[in-house]
Motif scaffolding. Structure first.
Motif, PDB file in Angstrom:
ATOM      1  N   PRO A 453       0.781  -1.415  -0.063  1.00  0.00           N
ATOM      2  CA  PRO A 453      -0.084  -0.089  -0.032  1.00  0.00           C
ATOM      3  C   PRO A 453       0.989   1.247  -0.128  1.00  0.00           C
ATOM      4  N   HIS A 454       0.383   2.317  -0.495  1.00  0.00           N
ATOM      5  CA  HIS A 454       1.160   3.696  -0.670  1.00  0.00           C
ATOM      6  C   HIS A 454       0.039   4.827  -0.082  1.00  0.00           C
ATOM      7  N   PRO A 455       0.056   4.976   1.024  1.00  0.00           N
ATOM      8  CA  PRO A 455      -0.735   5.824   1.841  1.00  0.00           C
ATOM      9  C   PRO A 455      -0.179   7.552   1.241  1.00  0.00           C
ATOM     10  N   MET A 456      -1.158   8.117   0.920  1.00  0.00           N
ATOM     11  CA  MET A 456      -0.794   9.707   0.614  1.00  0.00           C
ATOM     12  C   MET A 456      -0.977  10.603   2.032  1.00  0.00           C
ATOM     13  N   THR A 457      -0.749  11.895   1.914  1.00  0.00           N
ATOM     14  CA  THR A 457      -0.949  12.663   2.864  1.00  0.00           C
ATOM     15  C   THR A 457      -2.081  12.813   3.519  1.00  0.00           C
ATOM     16  N   PRO A 458      -2.679  12.596   4.626  1.00  0.00           N
ATOM     17  CA  PRO A 458      -3.955  12.715   4.742  1.00  0.00           C
ATOM     18  C   PRO A 458      -4.626  14.235   5.031  1.00  0.00           C
ATOM     19  N   ASP A 459      -5.092  14.949   4.007  1.00  0.00           N
ATOM     20  CA  ASP A 459      -5.447  16.208   4.039  1.00  0.00           C
ATOM     21  C   ASP A 459      -6.588  16.432   3.047  1.00  0.00           C
ATOM     22  N   SER A 460      -6.992  17.720   2.799  1.00  0.00           N
ATOM     23  CA  SER A 460      -7.932  17.976   2.049  1.00  0.00           C
ATOM     24  C   SER A 460      -8.284  17.607   0.570  1.00  0.00           C
ATOM     25  N   THR A 461      -6.728  17.493   0.226  1.00  0.00           N
ATOM     26  CA  THR A 461      -6.564  17.144  -1.197  1.00  0.00           C
ATOM     27  C   THR A 461      -6.676  15.592  -1.608  1.00  0.00           C
ATOM     28  N   MET A 462      -7.000  14.782  -0.653  1.00  0.00           N
ATOM     29  CA  MET A 462      -7.024  13.269  -1.081  1.00  0.00           C
ATOM     30  C   MET A 462      -8.419  13.115  -1.543  1.00  0.00           C
ATOM     31  N   THR A 463      -9.286  13.924  -1.708  1.00  0.00           N
ATOM     32  CA  THR A 463     -10.586  13.527  -2.471  1.00  0.00           C
ATOM     33  C   THR A 463     -10.425  14.350  -3.740  1.00  0.00           C
ATOM     34  N   HIS A 471      -1.612   9.294  -7.365  1.00  0.00           N
ATOM     35  CA  HIS A 471      -1.547   7.770  -6.371  1.00  0.00           C
ATOM     36  C   HIS A 471      -1.618   6.736  -7.605  1.00  0.00           C
ATOM     37  N   ASP A 472      -2.169   7.033  -8.645  1.00  0.00           N
ATOM     38  CA  ASP A 472      -2.285   5.812  -9.731  1.00  0.00           C
ATOM     39  C   ASP A 472      -0.994   5.535 -10.410  1.00  0.00           C
ATOM     40  N   SER A 473      -0.154   6.703 -10.386  1.00  0.00           N
ATOM     41  CA  SER A 473       1.162   6.665 -11.016  1.00  0.00           C
ATOM     42  C   SER A 473       2.086   6.055 -10.247  1.00  0.00           C
ATOM     43  N   ILE A 474       1.905   6.240  -9.061  1.00  0.00           N
ATOM     44  CA  ILE A 474       2.606   5.448  -7.701  1.00  0.00           C
ATOM     45  C   ILE A 474       2.544   4.077  -7.915  1.00  0.00           C
ATOM     46  N   ILE A 475       1.177   3.574  -8.204  1.00  0.00           N
ATOM     47  CA  ILE A 475       0.839   2.144  -8.277  1.00  0.00           C
ATOM     48  C   ILE A 475       1.374   1.619  -9.618  1.00  0.00           C
ATOM     49  N   GLU A 476       1.567   2.322 -10.722  1.00  0.00           N
ATOM     50  CA  GLU A 476       1.829   1.960 -12.040  1.00  0.00           C
ATOM     51  C   GLU A 476       3.318   1.740 -12.032  1.00  0.00           C
ATOM     52  N   SER A 477       4.217   2.713 -11.202  1.00  0.00           N
ATOM     53  CA  SER A 477       5.671   2.620 -11.173  1.00  0.00           C
ATOM     54  C   SER A 477       5.920   1.409 -10.153  1.00  0.00           C
ATOM     55  N   TYR A 534     -18.898  10.528  -0.070  1.00  0.00           N
ATOM     56  CA  TYR A 534     -17.190  10.361   0.263  1.00  0.00           C
ATOM     57  C   TYR A 534     -16.484   9.479  -0.445  1.00  0.00           C
ATOM     58  N   VAL A 535     -15.500  10.210  -0.913  1.00  0.00           N
ATOM     59  CA  VAL A 535     -14.791   9.075  -1.950  1.00  0.00           C
ATOM     60  C   VAL A 535     -13.241   9.648  -1.809  1.00  0.00           C
ATOM     61  N   ASP A 536     -11.997   9.222  -1.727  1.00  0.00           N
ATOM     62  CA  ASP A 536     -10.863   9.519  -1.825  1.00  0.00           C
ATOM     63  C   ASP A 536      -9.909   8.543  -2.737  1.00  0.00           C
TER      64      ASP A 536
END
Length: 585
Positions: A453-463, A471-477, A534-536
């Motif tokens: 798993p690759h969590p991102m910073t839990p802030d207002s931008t996560m949605t 995040h999808d680019s991190i997954i693909e890498s 809600y969705v993030d």
């Protein structure tokens, strides 16, 4: 904008970007979808190894007989408890026989099933239905436009109504149609309505051909009684059709063969054939005309392959090519991806600044229209031994997507998080369900690629969509580093939107679970912390076909989740599920 561009990688697929997947039978390439309004289409193409883009492609549109499903029409090996319809056509096996004999072209059978199980009632349901038939034929032709296609119209029984609907919709039969076959299916023939069109088409090119087969249905008995009038069946219609062409195509030389069993007219170097089976024994030969190599004859009649390795109305020669007796869960019915559909990056740019609801509306339309990468369509058949609530073990096969739903092409896509109601609408559209907590664990256990798993910073931008893309680019890498290509079963990279018994007691909540470490431990326990609005970035939508194979028999997964005994195979909760959807049935 440079910070939100998706990673783009390159790989190849057969029948490029059309959206075909590999069948569990004979490695053929296939696709199923519904073409509005209510035309069920199933396309069966040669395997990836056999399909040659440099060869011409023969598209045979086989309009199904009344009352028959595509599964029954394809046929299979016999099994206990089978419906008898499985064993009267065997178009699937006959298709494979044809491919084995003639490899000069890519042979594709397109099964066309009306949602009313009758092309006659389908045509009468509303005005302009014949135009829809014409549109369907032209759409299928355009789908294979890169592979040198031509069309052959083929039918059995009430399927002939489809062909006549096509003729009604056209002032003349188009040049891309090279053959028309009626296998005991020309009930609607009318000299005034269709005679000139058929005559003109046959005269346009010596390569255009016609095959008509019938039997003396007026002399047949059902329960000891006649069931077709002297002029109401194919025997009489075939007589009228042949007589019309003979009278009006005077340059043709007709040959007639007649014995105690048949009357056989041929013309134009056998490119025009009328086979009429006599019936002094008063039997019903309606389906036998197909079953005894009739589809093979309709394709090979008038060619150098006619009679090679088979005899029309003789012993079946295709048994070797029948598919397995067990019908596996069917592939997802995703329509073909349009060439002009947006890529992943284009989708990101399109929805920036939208609310979650607005973004989901666009995402739903894209996915509902088939804008899904080809390699994300290939279902994985997950087989395991699972225990019911009585402690009895069962062999279970699930049909699941290899990855979370994505928008775009194989080389430019976005795994798209979405609201639970949107996810549920797509699951319902594609006859699927969302996973339970137990199924999420099971999928991770069987995954060939278990990502960290690759969590991102839990802030207002996560949605927001930029974080979705990043995040999808991190997954693909991470996938690239692992050395695996898309299409393999993958897990660990997102949380699942799941269904649970808690939905009944907590309506309006979003339930998420998963995001497993490679050791199987989930980061996210079952949670209802958020509402359905809600969705993030961490959420994903994994679809499971609502067909599950249990001990060799197909069942509804949703029905089994509500069964007091079988639910335990798919759920780790204390009781059966009372609801299985975010949207009430």
């Amino acid at each position: 904008m440079e910070n939100i561009l998706l990673a783009i990688f390159v790989w190849c697929s057969s029948l490029s970007d059309l959206g075909f997947v590999t069948s569990p039978y004979f490695q053929e390439q296939e696709m199923s979808f519904v073409y509005t309004p209510g035309i069920k289409i199933h396309i069966n193409a040669p395997s990836e190894a056999e399909f040659d883009k440099n060869k011409p492609t023969k598209l045979v549109l086989y309009a199904l007989p009344n009352g028959n499903s595509t599964d029954w029409t394809i046929g299979k090996m016999p099994a206990k408890g089978d419906d008898w319809h499985y064993h009267i056509q065997h178009i699937g096996a006959q298709t494979r026989f044809i491919r084995a004999i003639n490899q000069e072209y890519n042979f594709v059978t397109v099964y066309l099933e009306a949602n009313t199980k009758s092309w006659g009632s389908w045509r009468k349901a509303e005005p302009m239905r014949d135009e829809k038939i014409k549109e369907t034929v032209e759409y299928l032709l355009s789908l294979f436009s890169e592979y040198h296609p031509h069309i052959e119209l083929n039918s059995h029984s009430g399927g002939g109504n489809f062909i006549f609907g096509f003729m009604d919709a056209n002032s003349e039969i188009p040049s891309y149609v090279k053959k028309i076959s009626f296998i005991d299916s020309n009930y609607n023939w009318d000299n005034e309505r269709y005679g000139h069109k058929l005559k003109k088409w046959l005269e346009t090119s010596p390569d255009n051909s016609l095959f008509v087969a019938c039997y003396d249905d007026a002399n047949a008995l059902l329960d000891g009684k006649p069931f077709v009038s002297r002029k109401g069946g194919t025997w009489h219609r075939t007589y009228l059709m042949q007589r019309y062409l003979k009278k009006n195509m005077k340059r043709l030389v007709w040959n007639k063969t007649e014995n105690d069993s048949i009357i056989y007219f041929t013309a134009n170097d056998r490119r025009i054939q009328f086979y009429s089976r006599k019936n002094p024994e008063r039997k019903i030969y309606h389906t036998i005309l197909v079953e005894r190599n009739g589809y093979i004859q309709s394709i090979f009649s008038g060619t150098k392959y006619e009679g090679i390795g088979y005899q029309f109305m003789g012993k079946k020669t295709y048994d070797f090519y029948r598919q397995d007796s067990i019908v596996k869960p069917h592939i997802f019915k995703f329509p073909p991806r349009r060439k002009e559909a947006v890529t992943g990056n284009e989708f990101v740019r399109q929805v920036i600044g939208m609310t979650a609801e607005e973004r989901d509306s666009v995402a739903y339309k894209e996915i509902a229209a088939g804008n899904i990468p080809t390699l994300f369509r290939q279902p994985t058949y997950l087989t395991d031994s699972l225990q019911d609530s009585k402690g009895i073990w069962h062999e279970v096969t699930l049909c699941i997507l290899p990855d979370f739903l994505a928008i775009g092409t194989d080389t430019d896509f976005l795994r798209i998080p979405m609201l639970p109601l949107t996810a549920q609408k797509l699951a319902n559209l594609y006859e699927a369900t969302l996973p339970t907590r137990k199924l999420s664990d099971l999928i991770h256990h069987h995954s060939l690629l278990k990502l960290e798993p690759h969590p991102m910073t839990p802030d207002s931008t996560m949605t927001t969509i930029p974080i979705f893309a990043r995040h999808d680019s991190i997954i693909e890498s991470a996938r690239q580093i692992a050395g695996e290509t898309p299409g393999l079963l993958i897990a660990g990279h997102k949380k699942d939107i799941v269904i649970t018994n808690q939905m009944a007691g907590e309506p309006g909540r979003l339930f998420i679970y998963g995001w497993h470490y490679p050791n199987g431990q989930p980061i996210q326990p079952l949670s209802a912390a958020h509402g359905i609005g809600y969705v993030d970035y961490s959420h994903g939508v994994r679809l499971i076909r609502n067909e599950v194979l249990v001990d060799g028999q197909l069942y509804s997964l949703k029905a089994l989740l509500q069964d007091p005994v079988f639910y335990r195979m798919f759920s780790d909760e204390a009781t059966p599920m009372t609801i299985t959807s975010y949207i009430p049935d």
